[in-house]
Design an enzyme around this catalytic site. Sequence first.
Site, PDB file in Angstrom:
ATOM      1  CG  HIS A  19      51.906  41.699  29.716  1.00  0.00           C
ATOM      2  ND1 HIS A  19      51.906  40.498  30.367  1.00  0.00           N
ATOM      3  CD2 HIS A  19      50.601  42.071  29.614  1.00  0.00           C
ATOM      4  CE1 HIS A  19      50.661  40.148  30.659  1.00  0.00           C
ATOM      5  NE2 HIS A  19      49.846  41.087  30.198  1.00  0.00           N
ATOM      6  CE  LYS A  43      41.941  38.194  33.479  1.00  0.00           C
ATOM      7  NZ  LYS A  43      43.109  38.817  32.847  1.00  0.00           N
ATOM      8  NE  ARG A  96      45.952  39.845  23.679  1.00  0.00           N
ATOM      9  CZ  ARG A  96      45.722  39.093  24.749  1.00  0.00           C
ATOM     10  NH1 ARG A  96      46.565  38.146  25.064  1.00  0.00           N
ATOM     11  NH2 ARG A  96      44.659  39.263  25.498  1.00  0.00           N
ATOM     12  CB  SER A 133      48.629  36.091  31.458  1.00  0.00           C
ATOM     13  OG  SER A 133      49.473  37.198  31.333  1.00  0.00           O
TER      14      SER A 133
HETATM   15  O1  PNS Z   1      45.379  42.078  32.862  1.00  0.00           O
HETATM   16  P1  PNS Z   1      43.917  42.233  33.202  1.00  0.00           P
HETATM   17  O2  PNS Z   1      43.458  41.155  34.173  1.00  0.00           O
HETATM   18  O3  PNS Z   1      43.046  42.274  31.987  1.00  0.00           O
HETATM   19  O4  PNS Z   1      43.773  43.648  33.944  1.00  0.00           O
HETATM   20  C1  PNS Z   1      42.506  44.106  34.375  1.00  0.00           C
HETATM   21  C2  PNS Z   1      42.674  45.156  35.488  1.00  0.00           C
HETATM   22  C3  PNS Z   1      43.432  44.552  36.652  1.00  0.00           C
HETATM   23  C4  PNS Z   1      43.432  46.341  34.942  1.00  0.00           C
HETATM   24  C5  PNS Z   1      41.232  45.569  35.936  1.00  0.00           C
HETATM   25  O5  PNS Z   1      40.569  44.453  36.444  1.00  0.00           O
HETATM   26  C6  PNS Z   1      41.236  46.683  36.985  1.00  0.00           C
HETATM   27  O6  PNS Z   1      41.393  47.835  36.640  1.00  0.00           O
HETATM   28  N1  PNS Z   1      41.089  46.311  38.282  1.00  0.00           N
HETATM   29  C7  PNS Z   1      41.091  47.255  39.378  1.00  0.00           C
HETATM   30  C8  PNS Z   1      39.682  47.478  39.938  1.00  0.00           C
HETATM   31  C9  PNS Z   1      38.978  48.620  39.215  1.00  0.00           C
HETATM   32  O7  PNS Z   1      39.439  49.744  39.184  1.00  0.00           O
HETATM   33  N2  PNS Z   1      37.814  48.296  38.612  1.00  0.00           N
HETATM   34  C10 PNS Z   1      36.950  49.267  37.970  1.00  0.00           C
HETATM   35  C11 PNS Z   1      37.367  49.682  36.581  1.00  0.00           C
HETATM   36  S1  PNS Z   1      37.171  48.441  35.382  1.00  0.00           S
END
Ligand code: PNS
Length: 165
Positions: A19, A43, A96, A133
Amino acid sequence: MSSRIAVVPGSFDPPTLGHLDVIRRAAKLYDELHVLVVHNPGKEAMLPISQRLALLEKSIAEDGMGGNIVIGSWSMGLLVDYARDVNAGVLVKGIRSQIDVAYESPMAIVNRHLADIETVFLLPDPSHAMVSSSLVRQVAGLGGDVSPFVPPAVAAFLDTGARGI
Ligand code: PNS
């Protein structure tokens, strides 16, 4: 929306060296970079958002980054609503592997449909290619040493179980 303002969103549960590598690269590309701890509805989290935020703040400060970086959290709804609020035109994600491309592409396309916002993918240093993570959570949960994979502040926190840093 400004393409000179970008958001690096993620669960950061916990923040890893991968990150930090992506944040460091993105901070060089944009005038203003928002690093945002976001609730991922898909998650189950290990750490509360406030703790992830504290670890991210400490890790970024220790790394010496910071001039153009704003650190925050968002659990109020869509990520693109935050991006709109801060006038960001770009989301930045680290990639990645092909697995990440498959995971990230639908989100990038949905976010573009929702708010006409582009997602830029950055490649981290290959030394971080295996760091995630979820693996850190697993190794830490089983008592292993995660210090090669996370910033010192995160390693200290996971090692001691310290609270309230
Ligand atoms: O580190 P991650 O868990 O891969 O991040 C994913 C994250 C948190 C960026 C994604 O789940 C997100 O954007 N969540 C907010 C809800 C949202 O906007 N969802 C619609 C677009 S995918």
